[in-house]
Enzyme design. Structure first.
Site, PDB file in Angstrom:
ATOM      1  N   ARG A 105      -2.394   7.530   3.007  1.00  0.00           N
ATOM      2  CA  ARG A 105      -2.821   7.223   1.635  1.00  0.00           C
ATOM      3  C   ARG A 105      -3.808   8.301   1.224  1.00  0.00           C
ATOM      4  O   ARG A 105      -4.840   8.500   1.871  1.00  0.00           O
ATOM      5  CB  ARG A 105      -3.484   5.844   1.544  1.00  0.00           C
ATOM      6  N   GLN A 135       5.132   0.082  -2.598  1.00  0.00           N
ATOM      7  CA  GLN A 135       4.877  -1.009  -3.540  1.00  0.00           C
ATOM      8  C   GLN A 135       6.151  -1.359  -4.308  1.00  0.00           C
ATOM      9  O   GLN A 135       6.478  -2.535  -4.512  1.00  0.00           O
ATOM     10  CB  GLN A 135       3.771  -0.590  -4.524  1.00  0.00           C
ATOM     11  N   ASP A 223      -0.614  -2.348 -14.788  1.00  0.00           N
ATOM     12  CA  ASP A 223      -1.474  -1.920 -13.679  1.00  0.00           C
ATOM     13  C   ASP A 223      -2.847  -1.609 -14.282  1.00  0.00           C
ATOM     14  O   ASP A 223      -2.995  -1.520 -15.511  1.00  0.00           O
ATOM     15  CB  ASP A 223      -0.851  -0.680 -12.998  1.00  0.00           C
ATOM     16  N   CYS A 262       0.804  -4.813  -9.289  1.00  0.00           N
ATOM     17  CA  CYS A 262       0.708  -4.459  -7.859  1.00  0.00           C
ATOM     18  C   CYS A 262      -0.622  -4.875  -7.252  1.00  0.00           C
ATOM     19  O   CYS A 262      -0.739  -4.929  -6.029  1.00  0.00           O
ATOM     20  CB  CYS A 262       0.946  -2.966  -7.680  1.00  0.00           C
ATOM     21  N   ARG A 290       4.820  -7.150   0.261  1.00  0.00           N
ATOM     22  CA  ARG A 290       4.426  -5.869   0.853  1.00  0.00           C
ATOM     23  C   ARG A 290       4.662  -5.921   2.367  1.00  0.00           C
ATOM     24  O   ARG A 290       5.112  -4.957   2.968  1.00  0.00           O
ATOM     25  CB  ARG A 290       2.934  -5.567   0.573  1.00  0.00           C
TER      26      ARG A 290
HETATM   27  N1   CP Z   1      -1.156  -2.514  -4.355  1.00  0.00           N
HETATM   28  C1   CP Z   1      -1.802  -1.859  -3.381  1.00  0.00           C
HETATM   29  O1   CP Z   1      -1.393  -0.780  -2.926  1.00  0.00           O
HETATM   30  O2   CP Z   1      -2.909  -2.503  -2.913  1.00  0.00           O
HETATM   31  P1   CP Z   1      -4.016  -1.838  -1.991  1.00  0.00           P
HETATM   32  O3   CP Z   1      -4.669  -0.726  -2.782  1.00  0.00           O
HETATM   33  O4   CP Z   1      -4.976  -2.964  -1.711  1.00  0.00           O
HETATM   34  O5   CP Z   1      -3.373  -1.308  -0.755  1.00  0.00           O
END
Ligand code: CP
Length: 303
Positions: A105, A135, A223, A262, A290
């Site tokens: 990430r 996602q 979002d 999300c 997820r």
């Molecule tokens: N939707 C999502 O990716 O949540 P996080 O940022 O908590 O991982």
């Protein structure tokens, strides 16, 4: 040695592969509910690198990997040599000697592609500034569980143009649904992305008005207006207010339309609390899925 199976972006994977992952995710979900402990990833190790915060991605990958018999190592970039300037390429080469897959990430999409180009094990996109494909797999799984095939349906995206918007645009092409993106003028998704989607059969329209996008929609999605790494700006936020998803907007969609987000959500910014917590909202299923979607992705990458 065969090339590793990276899960980087929906536009890099063909529809049958994505459909196969969803079928496998649904199978893992059913098995879990039946109390069956399928462990196809016994002995496998996933490294997860987080340069940005996470709740759902972190926990669902960790729980998913463990439930499938594997293990995880979590690396926060500030606690590794990456945070002190070791290159992503060298990190990829080293981690590939220890683990069976790497999830990243990061805010920098190029870091993800750089990692994948040097890794000899599968690399998974756990969110970048450009996309969030894990996602979307959970989102498609959720929609189809509730309403059947998404192909041919109409999805309305409301608000900012961000990594989730880009990935919904890729998904429109890959899964064959109509997507109407409603965002403030002069925001627009990148032209090369729209061109790619349209060339690949995606029916994507960009509108600067909410009502026209949500009218008759099967699914309404939004979002946060302030993505990770952005600083809230009152002038910019004001432009998003006409794109807030509220009960009035949901009433323009089909009566059985679902609302998706999300998460994390900001009640009464991009969505009102009554919609987020209301009967059309499927956001908690999305969050749960997820876990099941990650299992499908991990199993495909590590087969
Ligand atoms: N939707 C999502 O990716 O949540 P996080 O940022 O908590 O991982």
């Amino acid at each position: 040695m065969a090339d590793p199976r990276h899960f980087l972006d929906l536009d890099r994977l063909e529809t049958p592969v994505l459909r196969g992952i969803l079928t496998s995710a649904a199978g893992f979900k059913r098995a879990n509910a039946a109390g069956e402990r399928l462990q196809p990833l016994k002995g496998k190790m996933l490294a997860m690198i987080f340069e940005r915060p996470s709740t759902r991605t972190r926990v669902s990958f960790e729980v998913g990997m463990r439930q499938l018999g594997g293990e995880v190592i979590v690396l926060e970039s500030h606690g590794t040599q990456l945070g002190r300037g070791e290159t992503i390429g060298d990190t990829a080469r080293v981690l590939s000697r220890y683990v069976d897959a790497i999830m990243l990430r990061t805010s920098d999409h190029e870091k993800l592609t750089e990692l994948a180009s040097h890794a000899t094990v599968p690399v998974i996109n756990g969110l970048t500034s450009r996309s969030h494909p894990c996602q979307l797999m959970a989102d498609i799984l959720t929609y189809e569980e509730r309403r059947g095939p998404i192909t041919g349906k109409s999805v309305a995206w409301a608000g900012d143009v961000n990594n989730m918007t880009y990935t919904w645009i890729q998904a429109a092409a890959r899964f064959g649904f109509d997507l109407k993106v409603a965002c403030p003028n002069p925001l627009e998704p990148p032209k090369p992305l729209l061109d790619w989607a349209r060339k690949n059969g995606g029916k994507v329209e960009v509108l600067h008005e909410l009502d026209a996008a949500v009218r008759g929609a099967d699914c309404v999605v939004t979002d946060t207006w302030v993505s990770m790494g952005q600083t809230p700006d009152a002038h910019r936020l004001k432009k998003f207010q006409p794109f807030r998803v509220d009960a009035r907007a949901m009433a323009l969609a089909k009566p059985d339309a679902v609302f998706m987000h999300c998460l994390p959500a900001h009640r009464d910014d991009e969505v009102t609390g009554d919609v987020l917590d209301g009967p059309q909202s499927v956001v908690w299923d999305e969050a749960e899925n997820r876990l099941h979607a990650q299992k499908g992705i991990l199993d495909w990458c590590l087969q």
